[in-house]
Design an enzyme around this catalytic site. Sequence first.
Site, PDB file in Angstrom:
ATOM      1  N   HIS A   1      -0.335  -3.368  16.653  1.00  0.00           N
ATOM      2  CA  HIS A   1       0.171  -4.639  17.194  1.00  0.00           C
ATOM      3  C   HIS A   1       0.921  -4.425  18.502  1.00  0.00           C
ATOM      4  O   HIS A   1       1.814  -5.192  18.845  1.00  0.00           O
ATOM      5  CB  HIS A   1       1.005  -5.392  16.150  1.00  0.00           C
ATOM      6  CG  HIS A   1       0.160  -5.875  15.010  1.00  0.00           C
ATOM      7  ND1 HIS A   1      -0.533  -7.055  15.059  1.00  0.00           N
ATOM      8  CD2 HIS A   1      -0.140  -5.299  13.818  1.00  0.00           C
ATOM      9  CE1 HIS A   1      -1.212  -7.210  13.930  1.00  0.00           C
ATOM     10  NE2 HIS A   1      -0.998  -6.151  13.161  1.00  0.00           N
ATOM     11  N   THR A   2       0.550  -3.390  19.215  1.00  0.00           N
ATOM     12  CA  THR A   2       1.115  -3.151  20.548  1.00  0.00           C
ATOM     13  C   THR A   2       0.099  -3.467  21.647  1.00  0.00           C
ATOM     14  O   THR A   2       0.483  -3.746  22.766  1.00  0.00           O
ATOM     15  CB  THR A   2       1.543  -1.673  20.701  1.00  0.00           C
ATOM     16  OG1 THR A   2       0.465  -0.858  20.226  1.00  0.00           O
ATOM     17  CG2 THR A   2       2.793  -1.373  19.905  1.00  0.00           C
ATOM     18  N   ASP A   3      -1.195  -3.409  21.312  1.00  0.00           N
ATOM     19  CA  ASP A   3      -2.189  -3.528  22.403  1.00  0.00           C
ATOM     20  C   ASP A   3      -2.125  -4.877  23.115  1.00  0.00           C
ATOM     21  O   ASP A   3      -2.163  -4.944  24.342  1.00  0.00           O
ATOM     22  CB  ASP A   3      -3.622  -3.178  21.932  1.00  0.00           C
ATOM     23  CG  ASP A   3      -4.206  -4.064  20.855  1.00  0.00           C
ATOM     24  OD1 ASP A   3      -3.460  -4.896  20.286  1.00  0.00           O
ATOM     25  OD2 ASP A   3      -5.416  -3.937  20.574  1.00  0.00           O
TER      26      ASP A   3
ATOM     27  N   ASP B   1      -9.624  -1.678  19.987  1.00  0.00           N
ATOM     28  CA  ASP B   1     -10.782  -1.341  19.148  1.00  0.00           C
ATOM     29  C   ASP B   1     -12.049  -1.142  19.983  1.00  0.00           C
ATOM     30  O   ASP B   1     -12.796  -0.187  19.799  1.00  0.00           O
ATOM     31  CB  ASP B   1     -11.038  -2.449  18.114  1.00  0.00           C
ATOM     32  CG  ASP B   1      -9.805  -2.767  17.296  1.00  0.00           C
ATOM     33  OD1 ASP B   1      -8.838  -1.992  17.367  1.00  0.00           O
ATOM     34  OD2 ASP B   1      -9.813  -3.782  16.591  1.00  0.00           O
TER      35      ASP B   1
ATOM     36  N   SER C   1     -16.258  -4.800  13.502  1.00  0.00           N
ATOM     37  CA  SER C   1     -16.732  -5.785  14.482  1.00  0.00           C
ATOM     38  C   SER C   1     -16.759  -5.216  15.893  1.00  0.00           C
ATOM     39  O   SER C   1     -17.712  -5.446  16.638  1.00  0.00           O
ATOM     40  CB  SER C   1     -15.925  -7.083  14.413  1.00  0.00           C
ATOM     41  OG  SER C   1     -14.563  -6.815  14.511  1.00  0.00           O
TER      42      SER C   1
ATOM     43  N   ALA D   1     -11.783  -3.771   6.615  1.00  0.00           N
ATOM     44  CA  ALA D   1     -10.911  -2.696   6.128  1.00  0.00           C
ATOM     45  C   ALA D   1      -9.951  -2.207   7.206  1.00  0.00           C
ATOM     46  O   ALA D   1      -9.173  -1.291   6.987  1.00  0.00           O
ATOM     47  CB  ALA D   1     -11.762  -1.531   5.620  1.00  0.00           C
ATOM     48  N   GLY D   2     -10.023  -2.792   8.386  1.00  0.00           N
ATOM     49  CA  GLY D   2      -9.137  -2.346   9.469  1.00  0.00           C
ATOM     50  C   GLY D   2      -9.687  -1.144  10.210  1.00  0.00           C
ATOM     51  O   GLY D   2      -8.941  -0.414  10.870  1.00  0.00           O
ATOM     52  N   LEU D   3     -11.014  -0.912  10.110  1.00  0.00           N
ATOM     53  CA  LEU D   3     -11.620   0.228  10.817  1.00  0.00           C
ATOM     54  C   LEU D   3     -12.580  -0.256  11.910  1.00  0.00           C
ATOM     55  O   LEU D   3     -13.429   0.486  12.383  1.00  0.00           O
ATOM     56  CB  LEU D   3     -12.339   1.159   9.831  1.00  0.00           C
ATOM     57  CG  LEU D   3     -11.454   1.771   8.742  1.00  0.00           C
ATOM     58  CD1 LEU D   3     -12.281   2.623   7.774  1.00  0.00           C
ATOM     59  CD2 LEU D   3     -10.328   2.611   9.327  1.00  0.00           C
ATOM     60  N   SER D   4     -12.430  -1.513  12.296  1.00  0.00           N
ATOM     61  CA  SER D   4     -13.137  -2.068  13.459  1.00  0.00           C
ATOM     62  C   SER D   4     -14.658  -2.110  13.345  1.00  0.00           C
ATOM     63  O   SER D   4     -15.374  -1.708  14.268  1.00  0.00           O
ATOM     64  CB  SER D   4     -12.756  -1.316  14.741  1.00  0.00           C
ATOM     65  OG  SER D   4     -11.415  -1.499  14.990  1.00  0.00           O
TER      66      SER D   4
HETATM   67  C1  GLA Z   1      -6.800  -5.399  15.154  1.00  0.00           C
HETATM   68  C2  GLA Z   1      -7.077  -5.852  16.581  1.00  0.00           C
HETATM   69  C3  GLA Z   1      -6.550  -4.840  17.599  1.00  0.00           C
HETATM   70  C4  GLA Z   1      -5.098  -4.485  17.305  1.00  0.00           C
HETATM   71  C5  GLA Z   1      -4.897  -4.146  15.834  1.00  0.00           C
HETATM   72  C6  GLA Z   1      -3.446  -3.937  15.481  1.00  0.00           C
HETATM   73  O1  GLA Z   1      -7.524  -4.247  14.879  1.00  0.00           O
HETATM   74  O2  GLA Z   1      -8.453  -6.018  16.780  1.00  0.00           O
HETATM   75  O3  GLA Z   1      -6.701  -5.334  18.896  1.00  0.00           O
HETATM   76  O4  GLA Z   1      -4.230  -5.513  17.733  1.00  0.00           O
HETATM   77  O5  GLA Z   1      -5.415  -5.150  14.987  1.00  0.00           O
HETATM   78  O6  GLA Z   1      -2.946  -2.844  16.140  1.00  0.00           O
END
Ligand code: GLA
Length: 390
Positions: free
Chosen positions: A45-47, A183, A139, A134-137
Amino acid sequence: MISVALEQKELEQQALVQILFEQQFQHSAELVCHAPGRVNIIGDHTDYNDGFVLPAAINYGTTIAASVRDDKIIKVYAHDCDQQTNEFSLTEIVFDQQMMWSNYVRGTLQALLKKHPEINGANLVVTGNVPQGAGLSSSASFEIAILKTFTQLYQLELNGINAALIGQQAENDFVGCNCGIMDQLISAMGQQGHAMLLDCKDLSFEDAPIPDDLTLFIVNSNVKRGLVDSAYNLRRQQCEAVAKYFGVSALRDVTMAQLNAAEKEIEPELFKRARHVVSENTRAVNTLKALKANDMATISAEMKASHISLRDDFEVTTKEMDGLVEMIDSVLGTKGGVRMTGGGFGGCVVALVPNNLVTEVTDIVNRKYEQEFGLTASIYHCTASQGAFR
Ligand code: GLA
């Protein structure tokens, strides 16, 4: 547990898409492209606050087989989805309410067309092994795989940074998630065996090798994520509100001293959100230095502090993720690091585990997670892999 060498998994996917392509389109594919998913070691949550992140591309990704068409039609077959076939024209791209997955293709191509209106259509077959949600991108890896495919099919002059920006635009303007750039950028520009410290303000980056004696250990809590986009977008608005209060374009330009001095003026919830972002930036930069110096005690402390901050200040963890972090931390101590990874609200935790502790960490997750939370965790032993445009 899944632990297969990068090359082998990628080759299997490549062979599969080519066979599927012939079945779907009755001719051979002209080319096959692959883009990886990612794990974020620290800096969440910094990007979208113009801050620092430290992700690595992983050996799970999206693979596409493709051929050009001489009209403007896109025909796509998604092997892993329930409704598998989608067709649309580049001359009229609209949001598809029925087949949500197709919006990643539609949005990415709509954004690409703004730079490259000359492209024609394509026949596409897609398969992927990044666990979804799952938070591994999954998409971002899909978007970057599409962009790599069109870059190759039509010999476009598109570099990895611009591809990442186009992918992000697809998410922001078409899919409806106000994500940052991390991502897509790591999926495009990751370096095999390395993590990348990315400065999201000017998109400059530095690669740092992940030592051979460490395993990128990822555990999926398998908590189904709900209302993710709206909760995510709300966090972003909250950060932007605090940046506005300070008269800067992003929280990157606020120091901890400035923030603390203004505590009484800022709503408590917004103050906590901003405190996470400002402190997380420092932790990401410190972790890169520690990685380069092989200073595991510092990495361990920074990852622990990051998780606590995401749990208490940013409030994006779940009890299952907190539980996994606690279990893994009880084995690792200062010999490794563990934290939630990605957007949160469910999904994965990431650990840097010395190779000689992998069995012990695996055992504790298998023994305790189901017992405490009634869910089975999935474990992935990852390696840092090469981005699609590198
Ligand atoms: C998701 C978003 C990213 C980033 C993360 C948190 O993956 O796609 O851009 O903000 O959450 O770090």
